[in-house]
Scaffold this active site. Sequence first.
Site, PDB file in Angstrom:
ATOM      1  N   PHE A 101       0.891  -1.090  -0.008  1.00  0.00           N
ATOM      2  CA  PHE A 101      -0.026   0.059  -0.241  1.00  0.00           C
ATOM      3  C   PHE A 101       0.980   1.289  -0.054  1.00  0.00           C
ATOM      4  O   PHE A 101       1.733   1.292   0.688  1.00  0.00           O
ATOM      5  CB  PHE A 101      -0.827  -0.182   1.320  1.00  0.00           C
ATOM      6  CG  PHE A 101      -1.950   1.087   1.225  1.00  0.00           C
ATOM      7  CD1 PHE A 101      -2.936   0.913   0.331  1.00  0.00           C
ATOM      8  CD2 PHE A 101      -1.950   2.093   1.870  1.00  0.00           C
ATOM      9  CE1 PHE A 101      -4.056   1.808   0.481  1.00  0.00           C
ATOM     10  CE2 PHE A 101      -2.927   2.947   1.929  1.00  0.00           C
ATOM     11  CZ  PHE A 101      -3.995   2.932   1.056  1.00  0.00           C
TER      12      PHE A 101
ATOM     13  N   ASP B 293       1.725  -5.023   8.601  1.00  0.00           N
ATOM     14  CA  ASP B 293       0.813  -4.033   8.667  1.00  0.00           C
ATOM     15  C   ASP B 293      -0.594  -4.792   8.522  1.00  0.00           C
ATOM     16  O   ASP B 293      -0.794  -5.735   7.541  1.00  0.00           O
ATOM     17  CB  ASP B 293       0.973  -3.170   7.181  1.00  0.00           C
ATOM     18  CG  ASP B 293      -0.401  -1.962   7.170  1.00  0.00           C
ATOM     19  OD1 ASP B 293      -1.402  -2.302   7.830  1.00  0.00           O
ATOM     20  OD2 ASP B 293       0.098  -0.904   6.672  1.00  0.00           O
TER      21      ASP B 293
ATOM     22  N   TYR C 129     -10.659   1.683  11.118  1.00  0.00           N
ATOM     23  CA  TYR C 129     -11.836   2.028  10.228  1.00  0.00           C
ATOM     24  C   TYR C 129     -12.310   1.057   9.115  1.00  0.00           C
ATOM     25  O   TYR C 129     -13.421   1.197   8.441  1.00  0.00           O
ATOM     26  CB  TYR C 129     -11.739   3.634   9.739  1.00  0.00           C
ATOM     27  CG  TYR C 129     -10.547   3.802   8.800  1.00  0.00           C
ATOM     28  CD1 TYR C 129     -10.565   3.326   7.682  1.00  0.00           C
ATOM     29  CD2 TYR C 129      -9.435   4.349   9.399  1.00  0.00           C
ATOM     30  CE1 TYR C 129      -9.375   3.561   6.850  1.00  0.00           C
ATOM     31  CE2 TYR C 129      -8.139   4.403   8.680  1.00  0.00           C
ATOM     32  CZ  TYR C 129      -8.143   3.966   7.331  1.00  0.00           C
ATOM     33  OH  TYR C 129      -7.045   4.330   6.393  1.00  0.00           O
ATOM     34  N   LYS C 130     -11.571  -0.033   9.015  1.00  0.00           N
ATOM     35  CA  LYS C 130     -11.902  -0.916   8.043  1.00  0.00           C
ATOM     36  C   LYS C 130     -12.798  -1.926   8.566  1.00  0.00           C
ATOM     37  O   LYS C 130     -13.878  -1.810   9.205  1.00  0.00           O
ATOM     38  CB  LYS C 130     -10.689  -1.385   7.171  1.00  0.00           C
ATOM     39  CG  LYS C 130      -9.753  -0.147   6.420  1.00  0.00           C
ATOM     40  CD  LYS C 130      -8.389  -0.548   5.887  1.00  0.00           C
ATOM     41  CE  LYS C 130      -7.982   0.480   5.292  1.00  0.00           C
ATOM     42  NZ  LYS C 130      -6.564   0.294   4.647  1.00  0.00           N
TER      43      LYS C 130
ATOM     44  N   ARG D  14     -13.047  -4.188  -6.525  1.00  0.00           N
ATOM     45  CA  ARG D  14     -12.857  -4.799  -5.228  1.00  0.00           C
ATOM     46  C   ARG D  14     -14.031  -5.021  -4.415  1.00  0.00           C
ATOM     47  O   ARG D  14     -14.801  -3.821  -4.435  1.00  0.00           O
ATOM     48  CB  ARG D  14     -11.838  -4.009  -4.731  1.00  0.00           C
ATOM     49  CG  ARG D  14     -11.229  -4.613  -3.557  1.00  0.00           C
ATOM     50  CD  ARG D  14     -10.039  -3.838  -2.813  1.00  0.00           C
ATOM     51  NE  ARG D  14     -10.499  -2.473  -2.367  1.00  0.00           N
ATOM     52  CZ  ARG D  14     -10.046  -1.736  -1.258  1.00  0.00           C
ATOM     53  NH1 ARG D  14      -8.612  -2.225  -0.851  1.00  0.00           N
ATOM     54  NH2 ARG D  14     -10.428  -0.663  -0.849  1.00  0.00           N
TER      55      ARG D  14
END
Length: 428
Positions: free
Chosen positions: A135, A206, A231-232, A387
């Site tokens: 990422f 991560d 927040y995911k 996605r």
Amino acid sequence: MPETDDRWPAAPTRDDCVALDAEDPFAPLRDEFALPDGLIYLDGNSLGPLPRRTAARLRAVIETEWGRDLIGSWNSAGWIDAPTRVGDKIGRLVGAAPGQIVAADSTSVNLFKVLSAALRLRPDRRVILSERGNFPTDLYVAQGLVTQLGGRHELRLVERDALADSIDDSVAVAMLTQVDYRTGHRLPMAEITAMAHARGAIMLWDLAHSAGAFPVSLDEAGADFAVGCSYKYLNGGPGGTAFLYAARRHHAAFDQPLTGWLGHAAPFAFETGYRPAEGIARALCGTPPMLSLTAAECGVDSVLASEPLGGTRALHAKANRLIDCFVATALEGAAAHGLRCVTPAGHDDRGSQASFTLPDGDQAYAVVQALIDRGIVGDFRAPDILRFGFAPLYLRHVDAYDAAHALVDILTRETWRDPRFVARKAVT
Ligand SMILES: *Cc1c(COP(=O)(O)O)cnc(C)c1O
């Protein structure tokens, strides 16, 4: 790296899905979320939905703890302990015993802290190893740190399937994201951690797309450091407070550069010189953002509600049923239109998402917009990825089935060609 299994099961019927939902022990948890009627939300891997408990709890924090009790709430409402309290709750989801995680700052900032600390533990080595497809924020933070340290270090990027062979004796830190945000491919944490350690490297994970999605065993895998988002899959709210893990054996030597007062051994002694706190508190920097941290805690609680039903193991088992149903149905109807699944079929080789490609990136973008127009929210990731995140706390098997059929329909009838689906927005 293990071979991935590329066989998908047979597509179910809608009646099969209705039957699976009828016997789903997670079904009642859907009501815990404030989801708009009729929406099929397949983007909980990017921004988890609002747990109902969050709105109520934030109201109480705002009106009572802040509004009425004011500064006394740092003591009376337990605000000052929130970073470690929430950290310990996250630890239950990622296999970390208490006292090794704090909830603080953003994932990017936490990465800067642990990556710096990790390099300081290997002063004789110069290489940060990561993968080219990591990422971007992870790569940018590492690049910034290399510059900050005077350019004596090197960020060495390799392809994901070359990782195992690339950890050599020059590597100070292997910095890897466990689940690839594009494809959903999952790295075997214990195996790779053991490889890094065999070469004397520090292992930094991560967990942005891992925490709350499937069982993670940081302690058992012997991981050194980890960071992740709230927040995911943890439903902690937009930009919500992130987390940082440092294995207990590193605490005494954990030396991070953002030495703010809340990481001090005695913040309220107001000493002139910095002295790090004992334990994980030294990973803190400034004052906890209590509104954001409250939302993060409620989000974590929304996932911990799965514990009596089997926790992350049971969640991932359901996610796998949803993903299998979605992918098999979509491929059955749309492989002829060039739809390809890039997510591994093997249940333990992936996170909690399903990603496809189409031959043309502009088409992939437009198809996602056409789905959103029908109330089916996934996202597009450049250059050509469609996605879809599967969060089993609130998704039903029929949602997976209906979403796949909508995808097939959009491709078959070419409704994606509508000009309003083609123009790109700022956030994809
Ligand atoms: C989402 C994500 C981040 C986000 O970092 P922020 O600091 O919260 O913006 C970091 N790393 C990975 C791998 C991610 O998927």
